[in-house]
Motif scaffolding. Structure first.
Motif, PDB file in Angstrom:
ATOM      1  N   GLN A 112       0.974  -1.287  -0.024  1.00 25.83           N
ATOM      2  CA  GLN A 112       0.021   0.172   0.050  1.00 25.83           C
ATOM      3  C   GLN A 112       1.159   1.753  -0.715  1.00 25.83           C
ATOM      4  N   THR A 113       0.780   1.734  -1.175  1.00 25.19           N
ATOM      5  CA  THR A 113       1.305   2.964  -0.482  1.00 25.19           C
ATOM      6  C   THR A 113       1.071   4.317  -0.051  1.00 25.19           C
ATOM      7  N   LYS A 114       1.986   5.208   0.472  1.00 23.63           N
ATOM      8  CA  LYS A 114       1.255   6.640   0.857  1.00 23.63           C
ATOM      9  C   LYS A 114       1.257   8.077   0.575  1.00 23.63           C
ATOM     10  N   PRO A 115       0.460   8.608   0.274  1.00 21.95           N
ATOM     11  CA  PRO A 115      -0.334   8.645   1.114  1.00 21.95           C
ATOM     12  C   PRO A 115      -1.790   7.645   0.675  1.00 21.95           C
ATOM     13  N   PHE A 116      -2.373   7.248   1.781  1.00 24.04           N
ATOM     14  CA  PHE A 116      -3.987   6.188   0.987  1.00 24.04           C
ATOM     15  C   PHE A 116      -5.337   6.988   1.619  1.00 24.04           C
ATOM     16  N   MET A 117      -6.089   6.314   1.386  1.00 25.51           N
ATOM     17  CA  MET A 117      -7.541   6.946   1.809  1.00 25.51           C
ATOM     18  C   MET A 117      -7.518   6.038   2.481  1.00 25.51           C
ATOM     19  N   PRO A 118      -8.487   6.489   4.141  1.00 25.05           N
ATOM     20  CA  PRO A 118      -8.622   5.375   5.025  1.00 25.05           C
ATOM     21  C   PRO A 118      -9.340   4.392   4.818  1.00 25.05           C
ATOM     22  N   ASP A 119     -10.273   3.966   3.709  1.00 23.65           N
ATOM     23  CA  ASP A 119     -11.363   3.534   3.658  1.00 23.65           C
ATOM     24  C   ASP A 119     -10.652   2.574   3.348  1.00 23.65           C
ATOM     25  N   SER A 120      -9.705   2.721   1.676  1.00 22.32           N
ATOM     26  CA  SER A 120      -9.196   1.283   1.447  1.00 22.32           C
ATOM     27  C   SER A 120      -8.503   0.918   2.119  1.00 22.32           C
ATOM     28  N   LEU A 121      -7.167   1.317   3.342  1.00 20.87           N
ATOM     29  CA  LEU A 121      -7.085   1.106   3.632  1.00 20.87           C
ATOM     30  C   LEU A 121      -8.055  -0.255   4.602  1.00 20.87           C
ATOM     31  N   VAL A 122      -8.831   0.464   5.067  1.00 23.15           N
ATOM     32  CA  VAL A 122      -9.643  -1.361   6.084  1.00 23.15           C
ATOM     33  C   VAL A 122     -10.225  -1.548   4.753  1.00 23.15           C
ATOM     34  N   LEU A 123     -10.422  -1.471   4.348  1.00 23.85           N
ATOM     35  CA  LEU A 123     -11.259  -2.451   3.026  1.00 23.85           C
ATOM     36  C   LEU A 123      -9.558  -3.788   3.216  1.00 23.85           C
ATOM     37  N   THR A 124      -8.556  -3.407   2.451  1.00 20.42           N
ATOM     38  CA  THR A 124      -7.168  -4.421   2.878  1.00 20.42           C
ATOM     39  C   THR A 124      -7.130  -5.518   4.139  1.00 20.42           C
ATOM     40  N   VAL A 125      -7.157  -4.170   5.131  1.00 18.13           N
ATOM     41  CA  VAL A 125      -7.139  -4.574   5.935  1.00 18.13           C
ATOM     42  C   VAL A 125      -7.924  -5.733   6.485  1.00 18.13           C
ATOM     43  N   ARG A 126      -9.446  -5.738   6.376  1.00 21.05           N
ATOM     44  CA  ARG A 126     -10.698  -6.667   5.931  1.00 21.05           C
ATOM     45  C   ARG A 126      -9.802  -8.174   5.260  1.00 21.05           C
ATOM     46  N   ARG A 127      -9.795  -7.652   3.928  1.00 27.03           N
ATOM     47  CA  ARG A 127      -9.522  -8.751   2.587  1.00 27.03           C
ATOM     48  C   ARG A 127      -8.319  -9.579   3.477  1.00 27.03           C
ATOM     49  N   ALA A 128      -7.046  -9.098   4.474  1.00 30.56           N
ATOM     50  CA  ALA A 128      -6.084  -8.927   4.920  1.00 30.56           C
ATOM     51  C   ALA A 128      -6.711 -10.099   6.267  1.00 30.56           C
ATOM     52  N   CYS A 129      -7.689 -10.320   7.116  1.00 30.22           N
ATOM     53  CA  CYS A 129      -8.324 -10.951   7.965  1.00 30.22           C
ATOM     54  C   CYS A 129      -9.386 -11.527   7.346  1.00 30.22           C
ATOM     55  N   GLU A 130     -10.358 -12.141   6.432  1.00 23.96           N
ATOM     56  CA  GLU A 130     -10.903 -12.659   5.320  1.00 23.96           C
ATOM     57  C   GLU A 130      -9.779 -14.057   5.346  1.00 23.96           C
ATOM     58  N   HIS A 131      -8.429 -13.565   4.270  1.00 23.01           N
ATOM     59  CA  HIS A 131      -7.904 -14.705   3.760  1.00 23.01           C
ATOM     60  C   HIS A 131      -7.494 -15.687   5.213  1.00 23.01           C
TER      61      HIS A 131
END
Length: 186
Positions: free
Chosen positions: A141-160
């Motif tokens: 993930q590059t910075k700066p990032f959109m917070p909602d995009s990072l939350v979605l990525t964390v969710r996907r990582a948790c799901e994986h």
């Protein structure tokens, strides 16, 4: 690194956070509490040297229901690895004051192979992303990032992670039912 650029990234991210709907991307009821898409109850470790970014990430994920722990340096690795419970997800900054997070990645994956790692950097290139994935990162993930995009990525990582855990449990159950012999499917 350029301090003004870092401050501008922090200011931009804080502005986005201030104007973000408070319940963005969160389930409204308890019926989704254990859903893999919901990072609630996920343990997230934030390894970030910039205090403003580290605090913002912690606040963002805590607001989403995650249990967060933060560290600022690669040298705090012993503190990380001494944790009794491995994190579900690690947000790992590429550039740390005492070394590169990318060099810490293999040790983290060796100690916690089931933990998903999301590498964060302000200096993103295709080559850097490929290198991070080769070393075991779930996402880059590059910075700066959109917070909602990072939350979605964390969710996907948790799901994986949850899907891999379920697969491992099912394989173990099938193995124990078949007398430790691999099952034969016809």
């Amino acid at each position: 690194p350029n301090t003004r650029a870092g401050e501008a990234r922090i200011d931009a991210t804080q502005h986005i956070m201030a104007h973000r709907p408070p319940t963005a991307m969160r389930p409204t009821g308890d019926e989704h509490a254990d859903s893999p898409e919901n990072p609630a109850s996920a343990r997230v470790l934030v390894v970030e040297d910039e205090p403003g970014v580290r605090e913002m990430l912690s606040d963002l994920l805590t607001a989403e229901g995650c249990a967060t722990e933060t560290v600022a340096k690669a040298a705090e690795r012993s503190k990380l690895l001494a944790s009794s419970e491995p994190p579900d997800v690690i947000l790992l900054d590429w550039h740390l004051p005492d070394g590169d997070g990318i060099d810490l990645l293999p040790a983290l994956k060796q100690e916690w192979p089931e933990t998903e790692v999301i590498v964060l950097t302000g200096f993103g290139t295709i080559e850097a992303a490929v290198e991070a994935v080769k070393r075991g990162a779930f996402h880059f993930q590059t910075k700066p990032f959109m917070p909602d995009s990072l939350v979605l990525t964390v969710r996907r990582a948790c799901e994986h992670k949850q899907l891999r855990d379920q697969t491992r449990m099912l394989q173990h159950a099938v193995s124990s039912l078949s007398g430790s012999e691999p099952p034969t499917f016809k």
